[in-house]
Design an enzyme around this catalytic site. Structure first.
Site: not given
Ligand SMILES: *Cc1c(COP(=O)(O)O)cnc(C)c1O
Length: 402
Positions: A186
């Protein structure tokens, strides 16, 4: 993965603060921790960036979605509208709470559309879990009236859109609760981590308790705390929070570089026949983590992907077939393959997930190719990439005419 590109001295400094005391737990131990509270500082930094009244850090983006839903009162048997284009965590969070996902159509914003939501609403729809995809945002001016008209609870999964805003309000703050992910991929990473945001104190307190076995976090003796609700352990550790803190401070910089390179790419590609772009309802609020190309049709997109691969142009996702973000790849859901029985298997699915008719979503994702923006590029690299993308699209478009 801009945050990970910039991992360095600032992150190490925050981690070292924690290592000096050895207090890896976010609560209590007031004497030994010598004033080091990284989870709290991380939350303050997220509040500063987003303008949220309340922020609560948890162990992942996935547990942040689950916590946001639970704290908003969504649970067993509740119908929740979700998009077919999202990281599967959104759908899993709904399922694990015992609620029932109802799929609705997205549009060229890559997010649920007002029309899509309107069509999927029934008398017993409880909530919408709106997902802001690929660094951009949903069309809030169109969506909010639909939410109000049907008296729905809005929860926002802004897992991919930390730092993005719509007409001055950060995504995640339009409904009852919202959340961000800080996984390795992210705009900012904590290694693993997530943050729930809300402007509603009651929702915040529930989130705070729910994500730590119901603890009310009042007083200094953990064993003597009260437990207003049952919960679970979704806590973040001080080490992860330390990284998240340093990375969140870098988001304004990352976002401005991302925007610069995304704008450059869009300008350089705007005259290539066959290329258009996904809609960003407020371009000034884009976190710009992705350049999202829309090709004229699915076969042209597939041929473009072929050409990109042939020419060794990497750094893109064709979600339609390759990635775990689109419903076409969710066979386990369609066949309801679960480790143990979920409430939905007793309530019954609100739709036949193996026979979903979502032509608009299929059409949009079939045409979509997303390039990750790197904040460590230089302008020469951006120009070269634009030229190579342009060549591949031209080749794919020309092939359609022979
Ligand atoms: C990455 C993501 C998640 C999950 O996040 P994690 O930290 O990997 O558990 C949930 N929703 C969206 C839209 C994402 O892109």
């Amino acid at each position: 993965m801009p945050g990970t590109e910039l991992f360095g001295a600032e992150e190490r400094k925050e981690i070292n603060d924690v290592l000096e005391t050895g207090i890896l737990f976010r609560y209590n131990h007031e004497q030994q921790r010598k004033g080091i509270w990284k989870a709290r500082d991380f939350e303050e930094e997220v509040k500063k960036l987003t303008g949220a009244r309340f922020a609560h850090a948890v162990s992942s983006g996935s547990t942040a979605v689950a916590t946001a839903l639970a704290a908003s009162g969504i649970g067993a048997g509740d119908k929740v509208i979700v998009p077919p284009f999202t990281y599967i965590a959104t759908v899993e969070a709904v399922l694990m709470l015992g609620a029932l996902p109802v799929f609705a159509e997205i549009d060229e914003t890559l997010c649920l559309s007002a029309e899509g939501i309107e069509k999927a609403v029934t008398a017993d729809t409880k909530a919408v879990c709106l997902v802001h995809m690929c660094g951009g945002m949903a069309h809030m001016d169109a969506i909010l009236p639909v939410i109000q008209k049907h008296n729905l609870i809005l929860v926002e999964d802004a897992g991919q859109a930390f730092g993005a805003s719509y007409h001055g309000t950060h995504v995640g703050l339009f409904g009852k609760a919202g959340c961000y992910s800080f996984d390795f991929f992210k705009i900012a990473t904590a290694g693993e981590g997530g943050v729930v945001v809300t402007n509603d104190e009651k929702v915040y307190k529930l989130a705070d308790s729910y994500s730590d076995h119901g603890h009310d976090h009042i007083g200094t003796i953990r064993g003597m705390e009260q437990h207003p609700v049952l919960g679970f352990n979704y806590r973040i550790s001080e080490l992860h929070a330390a990284v998240g803190l340093a990375q969140t401070r870098k988001v304004p910089y990352i976002r401005s570089v991302n925007r610069k390179y995304k704008n450059m790419l869009m300008e350089l590609l705007s005259n290539t026949p066959g290329i258009s772009f996904a809609k960003v309802p407020d371009p000034d609020g884009d976190s710009a983590t992705f350049l999202n190309l829309l090709l004229p049709d699915q076969p042209t997109a597939a041929r473009t992907v072929e050409a990109l691969n042939e020419h060794g142009v990497g750094g893109f996702n064709y979600w339609f077939v390759n990635m775990y973000h689109f419903i076409n790849q969710w066979d386990h859901l369609k066949e309801m393959r679960t480790a143990s029985k979920l409430p939905i298997e007793i309530f019954g699915t609100p739709q036949d997930y193996s026979q979903l008719h979502l032509p608009k979503s299929q059409e949009v994702i079939g045409r979509l190719i997303s390039f990750g923006i790197r904040c460590t590029w230089n302008e020469e690299e951006v120009k070269t990439l634009a030229r190579r993308i342009s060549d591949c699209v031209l080749k794919a478009v020309q092939k359609a005419h022979v």
